[in-house]
Motif scaffolding. Structure first.
Motif, PDB file in Angstrom:
ATOM      1  N   PHE A  23       3.276  -9.026   4.132  1.00 18.43           N
ATOM      2  CA  PHE A  23       2.306  -8.429   3.207  1.00 18.43           C
ATOM      3  C   PHE A  23       2.996  -7.420   2.294  1.00 18.43           C
ATOM      4  O   PHE A  23       2.729  -7.384   1.090  1.00 18.43           O
ATOM      5  N   GLN A  24       3.896  -6.593   2.843  1.00 23.43           N
ATOM      6  CA  GLN A  24       4.624  -5.632   2.017  1.00 23.43           C
ATOM      7  C   GLN A  24       5.414  -6.347   0.927  1.00 23.43           C
ATOM      8  O   GLN A  24       5.386  -5.945  -0.240  1.00 23.43           O
ATOM      9  N   ARG A  25       6.103  -7.405   1.302  1.00 23.87           N
ATOM     10  CA  ARG A  25       6.908  -8.169   0.340  1.00 23.87           C
ATOM     11  C   ARG A  25       6.029  -8.777  -0.757  1.00 23.87           C
ATOM     12  O   ARG A  25       6.350  -8.712  -1.949  1.00 23.87           O
ATOM     13  N   LEU A  26       4.890  -9.351  -0.376  1.00 18.21           N
ATOM     14  CA  LEU A  26       3.992  -9.967  -1.357  1.00 18.21           C
ATOM     15  C   LEU A  26       3.367  -8.926  -2.281  1.00 18.21           C
ATOM     16  O   LEU A  26       3.207  -9.172  -3.482  1.00 18.21           O
ATOM     17  N   LEU A  27       3.019  -7.764  -1.731  1.00 15.97           N
ATOM     18  CA  LEU A  27       2.463  -6.704  -2.571  1.00 15.97           C
ATOM     19  C   LEU A  27       3.491  -6.238  -3.597  1.00 15.97           C
ATOM     20  O   LEU A  27       3.151  -6.013  -4.770  1.00 15.97           O
ATOM     21  N   GLU A  28       4.735  -6.098  -3.171  1.00 18.71           N
ATOM     22  CA  GLU A  28       5.797  -5.698  -4.101  1.00 18.71           C
ATOM     23  C   GLU A  28       6.054  -6.793  -5.134  1.00 18.71           C
ATOM     24  O   GLU A  28       6.187  -6.510  -6.329  1.00 18.71           O
ATOM     25  N   LYS A  29       6.108  -8.035  -4.691  1.00 16.28           N
ATOM     26  CA  LYS A  29       6.368  -9.169  -5.588  1.00 16.28           C
ATOM     27  C   LYS A  29       5.326  -9.240  -6.705  1.00 16.28           C
ATOM     28  O   LYS A  29       5.643  -9.526  -7.852  1.00 16.28           O
ATOM     29  N   HIS A  30       4.070  -8.986  -6.347  1.00 19.16           N
ATOM     30  CA  HIS A  30       2.976  -9.072  -7.316  1.00 19.16           C
ATOM     31  C   HIS A  30       2.632  -7.714  -7.939  1.00 19.16           C
ATOM     32  O   HIS A  30       1.614  -7.590  -8.610  1.00 19.16           O
ATOM     33  N   GLN A  31       3.463  -6.723  -7.684  1.00 19.93           N
ATOM     34  CA  GLN A  31       3.303  -5.366  -8.229  1.00 19.93           C
ATOM     35  C   GLN A  31       1.903  -4.805  -7.954  1.00 19.93           C
ATOM     36  O   GLN A  31       1.232  -4.295  -8.843  1.00 19.93           O
ATOM     37  N   LEU A  32       1.484  -4.903  -6.693  1.00 21.41           N
ATOM     38  CA  LEU A  32       0.148  -4.449  -6.290  1.00 21.41           C
ATOM     39  C   LEU A  32       0.194  -3.265  -5.333  1.00 21.41           C
ATOM     40  O   LEU A  32      -0.826  -2.914  -4.754  1.00 21.41           O
ATOM     41  N   THR A  33       1.355  -2.637  -5.176  1.00 23.05           N
ATOM     42  CA  THR A  33       1.463  -1.552  -4.199  1.00 23.05           C
ATOM     43  C   THR A  33       0.589  -0.356  -4.570  1.00 23.05           C
ATOM     44  O   THR A  33       0.214   0.416  -3.695  1.00 23.05           O
ATOM     45  N   ASP A  34       0.239  -0.191  -5.834  1.00 25.30           N
ATOM     46  CA  ASP A  34      -0.649   0.907  -6.232  1.00 25.30           C
ATOM     47  C   ASP A  34      -2.123   0.547  -6.072  1.00 25.30           C
ATOM     48  O   ASP A  34      -2.972   1.422  -5.932  1.00 25.30           O
ATOM     49  N   GLU A  35      -2.430  -0.743  -6.085  1.00 25.23           N
ATOM     50  CA  GLU A  35      -3.827  -1.190  -6.010  1.00 25.23           C
ATOM     51  C   GLU A  35      -4.293  -1.500  -4.597  1.00 25.23           C
ATOM     52  O   GLU A  35      -5.491  -1.490  -4.324  1.00 25.23           O
ATOM     53  N   VAL A  36      -3.355  -1.823  -3.712  1.00 24.06           N
ATOM     54  CA  VAL A  36      -3.703  -2.257  -2.354  1.00 24.06           C
ATOM     55  C   VAL A  36      -3.042  -1.324  -1.351  1.00 24.06           C
ATOM     56  O   VAL A  36      -1.841  -1.106  -1.388  1.00 24.06           O
ATOM     57  N   LYS A  37      -3.859  -0.787  -0.467  1.00 29.15           N
ATOM     58  CA  LYS A  37      -3.348   0.087   0.596  1.00 29.15           C
ATOM     59  C   LYS A  37      -3.149  -0.766   1.844  1.00 29.15           C
ATOM     60  O   LYS A  37      -4.074  -1.452   2.296  1.00 29.15           O
ATOM     61  N   LEU A  38      -1.942  -0.733   2.404  1.00 29.90           N
ATOM     62  CA  LEU A  38      -1.603  -1.489   3.602  1.00 29.90           C
ATOM     63  C   LEU A  38      -1.485  -0.517   4.763  1.00 29.90           C
ATOM     64  O   LEU A  38      -0.688   0.413   4.713  1.00 29.90           O
ATOM     65  N   LEU A  39      -2.314  -0.721   5.792  1.00 31.22           N
ATOM     66  CA  LEU A  39      -2.365   0.201   6.929  1.00 31.22           C
ATOM     67  C   LEU A  39      -2.203  -0.551   8.245  1.00 31.22           C
ATOM     68  O   LEU A  39      -2.602  -1.707   8.357  1.00 31.22           O
ATOM     69  N   GLY A  40      -1.657   0.127   9.233  1.00 34.39           N
ATOM     70  CA  GLY A  40      -1.625  -0.382  10.597  1.00 34.39           C
ATOM     71  C   GLY A  40      -2.815   0.197  11.344  1.00 34.39           C
ATOM     72  O   GLY A  40      -3.264   1.301  11.050  1.00 34.39           O
ATOM     73  N   GLN A  41      -3.333  -0.545  12.285  1.00 31.52           N
ATOM     74  CA  GLN A  41      -4.454  -0.067  13.092  1.00 31.52           C
ATOM     75  C   GLN A  41      -4.293  -0.610  14.500  1.00 31.52           C
ATOM     76  O   GLN A  41      -3.881  -1.760  14.680  1.00 31.52           O
ATOM     77  N   PHE A  42      -4.611   0.224  15.487  1.00 24.94           N
ATOM     78  CA  PHE A  42      -4.548  -0.260  16.863  1.00 24.94           C
ATOM     79  C   PHE A  42      -5.769  -1.102  17.166  1.00 24.94           C
ATOM     80  O   PHE A  42      -6.682  -1.195  16.361  1.00 24.94           O
ATOM     81  N   CYS A  43      -5.811  -1.701  18.299  1.00 29.84           N
ATOM     82  CA  CYS A  43      -6.721  -2.761  18.717  1.00 29.84           C
ATOM     83  C   CYS A  43      -8.035  -2.833  17.934  1.00 29.84           C
ATOM     84  O   CYS A  43      -8.762  -1.861  17.801  1.00 29.84           O
TER      85      CYS A  43
END
Length: 83
Positions: A23-43
């Motif tokens: 997901f990080q790679r795809l967000l960077e590839k499509h220049q969406l790192t400012d528009e999409v927040k990527l978070l980790g979450q437990f169970c």
């Protein structure tokens, strides 16, 4: 847009780290790192289904091989639709 990826022990064993990296790679590839927040979450309570990912609160079970399809369907199509 917010993408949350389960990093709990069950999902970790099923490849959540690879999914986060893809997901990080795809967000960077499509220049969406400012528009999409990527978070980790437990169970997320759906351990039997695979790696759980929520995109704007919609839960999806994702395998590492599904990431690009999920990204295209749930991220790119939605963001392109709102432009």
């Amino acid at each position: 847009m917010v993408i949350k990826i389960c990093i709990g022990s069950s999902c970790h064993l099923k490849g959540s780290r690879m999914i986060v990296e893809q997901f990080q790679r795809l967000l960077e590839k499509h220049q969406l790192t400012d528009e999409v927040k990527l978070l980790g979450q437990f169970c997320m309570g759906q351990c039997q289904k695979g790696v759980n990912v929520t995109i704007n609160q919609q839960m999806i079970s994702v395998e590492p091989s599904d990431v690009e399809t999920v990204f295209n369907t749930y991220v790119l199509k939605v963001l392109n639709h709102h432009e």
